[in-house]
Every structure is written in structure tokens, then in C-alpha cells.
Scaffold this active site. Structure first.
Site, PDB file in Angstrom:
ATOM      1  CG  MET A   2      -1.866  -1.241   1.174  1.00 25.42           C
ATOM      2  SD  MET A   2      -3.400  -1.012   2.068  1.00 25.42           S
ATOM      3  CE  MET A   2      -2.804  -0.747   3.716  1.00 25.42           C
ATOM      4  CG  LEU A  15       7.583   1.603  -1.026  1.00 27.20           C
ATOM      5  CD1 LEU A  15       8.475   1.387  -2.243  1.00 27.20           C
ATOM      6  CD2 LEU A  15       6.670   0.408  -0.798  1.00 27.20           C
ATOM      7  CG  HIS A  62       7.095  -1.837   2.141  1.00 25.60           C
ATOM      8  ND1 HIS A  62       6.899  -0.682   2.866  1.00 25.60           N
ATOM      9  CD2 HIS A  62       5.922  -2.516   2.187  1.00 25.60           C
ATOM     10  CE1 HIS A  62       5.661  -0.659   3.319  1.00 25.60           C
ATOM     11  NE2 HIS A  62       5.045  -1.746   2.935  1.00 25.60           N
ATOM     12  CD  GLN A  72      -5.860  -3.873   2.803  1.00 22.67           C
ATOM     13  OE1 GLN A  72      -5.708  -4.282   1.653  1.00 22.67           O
ATOM     14  NE2 GLN A  72      -4.915  -4.037   3.721  1.00 22.67           N
ATOM     15  CE  LYS A 118       4.488  -4.069  10.740  1.00 21.84           C
ATOM     16  NZ  LYS A 118       3.073  -3.906  11.124  1.00 21.84           N
ATOM     17  CD  GLN A 138      -1.486  -8.876   4.461  1.00 20.86           C
ATOM     18  OE1 GLN A 138      -2.353  -8.029   4.537  1.00 20.86           O
ATOM     19  NE2 GLN A 138      -0.241  -8.588   4.115  1.00 20.86           N
ATOM     20  CB  SER A 161       4.390  -0.241  10.954  1.00 24.66           C
ATOM     21  OG  SER A 161       3.094   0.225  10.626  1.00 24.66           O
ATOM     22  CB  SER A 162       3.124   2.592   6.340  1.00 24.94           C
ATOM     23  OG  SER A 162       3.781   1.764   5.412  1.00 24.94           O
ATOM     24  NE  ARG A 163      -2.767   1.697   9.941  1.00 24.75           N
ATOM     25  CZ  ARG A 163      -3.129   0.619   9.227  1.00 24.75           C
ATOM     26  NH1 ARG A 163      -2.425  -0.482   9.312  1.00 24.75           N
ATOM     27  NH2 ARG A 163      -4.187   0.655   8.433  1.00 24.75           N
TER      28      ARG A 163
HETATM   29  O1  PAF Z   1       0.150  -5.799   3.555  1.00 25.85           O
HETATM   30  C1  PAF Z   1      -0.332  -4.883   2.859  1.00 25.85           C
HETATM   31  O2  PAF Z   1       0.266  -3.834   2.658  1.00 25.85           O
HETATM   32  C2  PAF Z   1      -1.722  -5.059   2.255  1.00 25.85           C
HETATM   33  O3  PAF Z   1      -2.572  -5.725   3.130  1.00 25.85           O
HETATM   34  C3  PAF Z   1      -1.694  -5.742   0.889  1.00 25.85           C
HETATM   35  C4  PAF Z   1      -1.201  -7.181   0.978  1.00 25.85           C
HETATM   36  C5  PAF Z   1      -0.830  -4.966  -0.077  1.00 25.85           C
HETATM   37  C6  PAF Z   1      -3.114  -5.792   0.309  1.00 25.85           C
HETATM   38  O4  PAF Z   1      -3.641  -4.510   0.145  1.00 25.85           O
END
Ligand code: PAF
Length: 281
Positions: A30, A33, A37, A61, A149, A153, A185-187
Site C-alpha cells: 500500500m 515504503l 518493504h 480492507q 509482521k 495476513q 510499519s507505515s503507521r
Molecule cells: O500488507 C499490505 O500492505 C496489504 O494488506 C496488501 C497485501 C498490499 C493488500 O492490500
């Protein structure tokens, strides 16, 4: 590096490469980066002939009241980083490229999505599975890379790939941490200086769990309680969940044995952070 906004451009590019016998690696993201990533991209570049990166903040999501609108975005910087590491194609679709008004299909993995983050984010993994399925069908990769992380998922996507017979190898990559232990984390961008410090309680509580297990503790309740006690001492932290589950089926365990996932989500101020530890007991 090619940048594609449209599905057909991606398909055309991939078809040509596949016809040349090239192996396609894929990193869905998403954006915004970070080093986590980049570790996926670097591995993907090493393992494959062609590496595709997608950057798409997927609305389906995010739940109501979550941070879809505010999710950090910096496309110019992302493209620069992607170019630097050697990505071949970046796919940056608009929402209406991916979801048409008539869209009526959702991909749902039963069971694995009920606990952990799924319990506090209903529908989240349906959104993830749906977008990942779409991206897999668009990019048609041989391998796809996901960070550990997001351990739930990763488990959900592995299940989905097996259940739906995708001919794609899913590669899980270790968590990348700052020097002081904070999982990238981006957050993390949302954290104030004070909150950034408080956020260390997540990784510290996992270190505590690891120490307890090292000392022979196997009872999940005791480990969770010790972690809870540590986190509750931090004023800015509020626990969403702490769970200890089997790493493969994500079922809760009372005694640690085999592949084990210790996962937690904690609000630091307004920001919900996750972290985990995977270990073979
Ligand atoms: O992990 C993420 O950044 C997202 O959940 C993903 C896998 C790109 C799906 O939008």
C-alpha cells in the site's frame, strides 16, 4: 523502470516477459515504503528475472472509522526507492481501475480470519483476500512476497492460494526492526516522539515472552499475563489483544508446542500497532 496505471499495460508487459521464459516476482504494497518493504523487493529481485511492485491503498480492507483517508502516501518517494532497488514494473492503479461499480465478488477465507486482528477488524481480511486475488490475476506472478509482521495476513493468503489453486509460491519474509526493536510499519509515521518511545513496549513484551519460554515456561496464560502486566504499565498503551496461537491454523493454544505465533495489537495513543514473534517450541 516502467510505471503502469492500467491493468492492460501490466498484462501486456507480463505476457511479453513470460513468453521470453522470464520468472516474475511480485510485491503487493500500500506504498509509503520502508525498509521492511525494501527487504521484500530485494529478495524478489534476487529470486526472479522480473520484479513487479504494486502500490494501492485498498479501500475494502479498511473498516469504518479506520485510517483509509489518512493512510500515509508519498508516491514520488516510493517510485524513487523502487527505481533505486531495481524494480522493473510498478503498478499504481486508481480505485476505479480495480473496483467497478458492478463489482459483487468478495474472496473470504473462513476460520483463519475470526481471531487475532480479524476479531477487531471485521471484514479486513475479506478486503485483503479480494485485492490480493485481483492483483494475482492481473500480475500473474510465479512468486509473491509478504512480510511476517502481518502474520495472520500471511497465513490467510497461504490458505487462500492453496484453496484456490493459484500457481504462485508465497514467500514470507522476516520482520524488519529499528535498532531499538520497533517493528517497521507505515503507521509508525503517526507516532509523536513520546508515543514512539512508548511503542517499544510491543517488542519488549515479545522479548519478555521469549525469555519466559527460554526459561521453560510453556503455559500460554502465564506468558500472556506477564506481557499484559508489562504493557499496562505504559500509560500511552492500550491493549487490543495478546494471543498465542498455532502458527499454521491460528488456533489458540494453552500449552506452547510446535510452530507458535505470539501476536499482539496495541493502541499507542490513536495508532494501532501490531507485532509478533514466531517460534518453534
Ligand atoms: O500488507 C499490505 O500492505 C496489504 O494488506 C496488501 C497485501 C498490499 C493488500 O492490500
Amino acid at each position: 523502470m516502467k510505471v503502469a496505471k492500467r491493468i492492460e499495460e501490466v498484462r501486456e508487459f507480463i505476457l511479453e516477459k513470460r513468453n521470453q521464459g522470464q520468472r516474475i516476482g511480485f510485491v503487493p504494497t500500500m506504498g509509503y515504503l520502508h525498509q521492511g518493504h525494501l527487504s521484500l523487493l530485494e529478495e524478489g529481485i534476487e529470486d526472479n528475472d522480473i520484479l513487479v511492485l504494486s502500490i494501492f491503498v485498498n479501500p475494502t480492507q479498511f473498516g469504518e472509522g479506520e485510517d483509509y483517508e489518512d493512510y500515509p502516501r508519498d508516491l514520488d518517494r516510493d517510485l524513487e526507492l523502487a527505481k533505486k532497488v531495481g524494480v522493473d514494473l510498478v503498478f499504481i492503479p486508481e480505485v476505479d481501475q480495480i473496483y467497478s461499480k458492478q463489482s459483487a465478488t468478495t474472496v473470504r477465507v473462513e476460520g483463519l480470519v475470526d481471531g487475532l486482528c480479524g476479531a477487531s477488524r471485521p471484514g479486513h481480511f475479506d478486503g485483503v483476500c479480494t485485492i490480493v486475488t485481483k492483483l494475482f490475476n492481473i500480475v500473474n506472478p510465479h512468486r509473491a512476497y509478504f512480510g511476517q509482521k502481518d502474520a495472520q495476513q500471511l497465513a490467510v493468503i497461504k490458505r487462500m492460494v492453496e484453496d484456490l489453486n493459484f500457481d504462485i509460491q508465497i514467500v514470507g519474509m522476516p520482520i524488519v526492526r529499528e535498532e531499538d526493536g520497533l517493528a517497521l510499519s507505515s503507521r509508525n509515521k503517526y507516532l509523536s516522539k513520546e508515543e514512539r518511545k512508548a511503542a517499544l513496549v510491543l517488542s519488549r513484551s515479545l522479548e519478555l515472552a521469549q525469555d519466559l519460554i527460554g526459561d521453560g515456561q510453556r503455559r500460554a496464560n502465564i506468558i500472556k499475563e506477564e506481557m499484559r502486566n508489562m504493557i499496562e504499565k505504559e500509560d500511552l498503551a492500550e491493549i487490543d489483544y495478546i494471543d498465542i496461537v498455532n502458527q499454521l491454523n491460528l488456533k489458540k493454544v494453552s500449552n506452547l508446542e510446535g510452530p507458535t505465533l505470539i501476536a499482539l495489537a496495541v493502541y499507542i495513543g490513536e495508532t494501532r500497532l501490531i507485532d509478533n514473534l514466531i517460534l518453534e517450541v
